[in-house]
Design a protein around this motif. Structure first.
Motif, PDB file in Angstrom:
ATOM      1  N   HIS A  25       0.832  -1.211   0.000  1.00 11.32           N
ATOM      2  CA  HIS A  25       0.000   0.000   0.000  1.00 11.32           C
ATOM      3  C   HIS A  25       0.864   1.258   0.000  1.00 11.32           C
ATOM      4  CE1 HIS A  25      -3.408  -2.628   0.619  1.00 11.32           C
ATOM      5  NE2 HIS A  25      -2.821  -3.146   1.691  1.00 11.32           N
ATOM      6  N   THR A  26       2.012   1.143  -0.648  1.00 15.00           N
ATOM      7  CA  THR A  26       2.904   2.298  -0.778  1.00 15.00           C
ATOM      8  C   THR A  26       3.127   2.601  -2.259  1.00 15.00           C
ATOM      9  OG1 THR A  26       4.977   1.067  -0.916  1.00 15.00           O
ATOM     10  CG2 THR A  26       4.101   1.487   1.293  1.00 15.00           C
ATOM     11  N   ASN A  27       3.828   3.675  -2.510  1.00 16.86           N
ATOM     12  CA  ASN A  27       4.169   4.045  -3.884  1.00 16.86           C
ATOM     13  C   ASN A  27       5.602   3.643  -4.217  1.00 16.86           C
ATOM     14  OD1 ASN A  27       1.653   5.264  -4.491  1.00 16.86           O
ATOM     15  ND2 ASN A  27       2.286   7.116  -3.388  1.00 16.86           N
ATOM     16  N   LYS A  28       6.107   2.614  -3.556  1.00 13.23           N
ATOM     17  CA  LYS A  28       7.473   2.156  -3.798  1.00 13.23           C
ATOM     18  C   LYS A  28       7.643   1.767  -5.260  1.00 13.23           C
ATOM     19  CE  LYS A  28      11.580   1.026  -2.144  1.00 13.23           C
ATOM     20  NZ  LYS A  28      12.472   1.987  -1.488  1.00 13.23           N
ATOM     21  N   ILE A  29       8.647   2.331  -5.916  1.00 11.25           N
ATOM     22  CA  ILE A  29       8.872   2.103  -7.344  1.00 11.25           C
ATOM     23  C   ILE A  29       9.484   0.723  -7.556  1.00 11.25           C
ATOM     24  CG2 ILE A  29      10.243   2.841  -9.331  1.00 11.25           C
ATOM     25  CD1 ILE A  29       9.845   5.696  -8.405  1.00 11.25           C
ATOM     26  N   LYS A  95       2.518   2.561 -11.838  1.00 10.90           N
ATOM     27  CA  LYS A  95       2.457   3.792 -12.615  1.00 10.90           C
ATOM     28  C   LYS A  95       3.829   4.331 -12.999  1.00 10.90           C
ATOM     29  CE  LYS A  95      -1.983   5.075 -10.620  1.00 10.90           C
ATOM     30  NZ  LYS A  95      -2.700   4.598 -11.821  1.00 10.90           N
ATOM     31  N   LYS A  96       4.868   3.871 -12.305  1.00 17.19           N
ATOM     32  CA  LYS A  96       6.235   4.282 -12.623  1.00 17.19           C
ATOM     33  C   LYS A  96       7.171   3.198 -12.125  1.00 17.19           C
ATOM     34  CE  LYS A  96       7.220   8.666 -12.670  1.00 17.19           C
ATOM     35  NZ  LYS A  96       7.699   8.957 -14.064  1.00 17.19           N
ATOM     36  N   GLU A 121      11.025   5.793 -14.458  1.00 11.53           N
ATOM     37  CA  GLU A 121      11.837   6.556 -13.514  1.00 11.53           C
ATOM     38  C   GLU A 121      13.272   6.632 -14.021  1.00 11.53           C
ATOM     39  OE1 GLU A 121      13.072   8.390  -9.812  1.00 11.53           O
ATOM     40  OE2 GLU A 121      11.114   8.148 -10.774  1.00 11.53           O
TER      41      GLU A 121
END
Length: 276
Positions: A25-29, A95-96, A121
């Motif tokens: 539940h994080t935005n970790k790439i 998303k990235k 990225e």
């Protein structure tokens, strides 16, 4: 093993996505790996043992690679690989990402970056090219003839000296037999179609188009690469806005096999932004 993602045209793509609960539940790439033309994604796992707990990892086999679908009625091209990858990323909610691709996979990565830069990225390409020449095309056609035999040893003989350095080949008594024994389940017809896709690389004008990307790109070449020589990596680097070019000495095209320690070090440092 792995999961199957069904693309918009109905092809089944085999993939594995490693994400620990800490990152769900994080935005970790994540780090996305893209295979060389005859590779299986399992080959990348040698380099990710100490990375998997620090960031999500995505592996997949392109359509027509190994156990991914390869229906004759469905397109197999660089552009289709790019679309498959975008659809897989969207399916997983990515998303990235950071991308690492070798050879054919690096070429898919660059085209993906041209079409969908908002997903990138940063990127590392290893022994890849942005164009083909007559020598490269002639060698690729020999590989295709090898695949048509459906004989593992004949197939390996068709590309062995293009892919590995003389030193590496001579360090084994039976390298052809070792590689051949690992081809159980290999998709020879798929290999033919992937080679056809590679032979169409020039239609994308990739060398000219890659100069417009804004993301950082690490270009890795091999000193004794006989299929995609160092000069092809240098011309990619020369066209970039943000990039570095690193050459691995004393290795052939399959530097990920010949020099795993060096490639592992580069991947780890790329993962954690070594150029900053």
């Amino acid at each position: 093993m792995g999961n199957t993602f069904i693309t918009s045209d109905g092809a089944g793509i085999k993939y594995e996505y490693y994400i620990t609960k800490a990152f769900e539940h994080t935005n970790k790439i994540p780090l996305v790996f893209l295979n060389g033309i005859f590779m299986h994604y399992e080959s990348w796992k040698l380099f990710t043992k100490d990375i998997s707990e620090k960031m999500p990892l995505l592996f997949h086999n392109f359509r027509c690679q190994w156990d991914s679908d390869c229906e004759e009625t469905k397109e197999c091209s660089f552009e289709r690989h790019v679309q498959d990858l975008k659809e897989l990323l969207d399916h997983l909610g990515i998303k990235k990402a950071k991308f690492v691709g070798t050879s054919y996979g690096g070429e898919v990565a660059m085209l993906f970056g041209v079409f969908y830069p908002q997903y990138v990225e940063s990127m590392m390409i290893i022994t890849s090219t942005a164009r083909t020449d007559k020598v490269m095309e002639s060698k690729a056609m020999r590989w295709k003839d090898g695949a048509k035999t459906r004989n593992p040893e004949s197939f390996v003989h068709s590309w062995l000296t293009d892919v590995y350095s003389e030193k590496y080949i001579n360090s084994f008594d039976n390298l052809v037999q070792i590689i051949s024994s690992r081809l159980n389940g290999f998709n020879y017809r798929g290999a033919e179609r992937l080679i056809d896709a590679f032979l169409n690389l020039n239609s994308y004008d990739l060398l000219n188009r890659i100069k417009d990307v804004e993301f950082p790109l690490v270009v890795v070449s091999a000193e004794f690469d006989r299929i995609k020589p160092k000069s092809f990596s240098q011309e990619i680097h020369n066209s970039l806005k943000k990039g570095v070019h690193i050459t691995i000495p004393d290795s052939g095209h399959a530097v990920v096999v010949e020099k795993p320690k060096e490639i592992g070090w580069l991947i780890r440092n790329f993962t954690f932004d070594f150029w900053k």
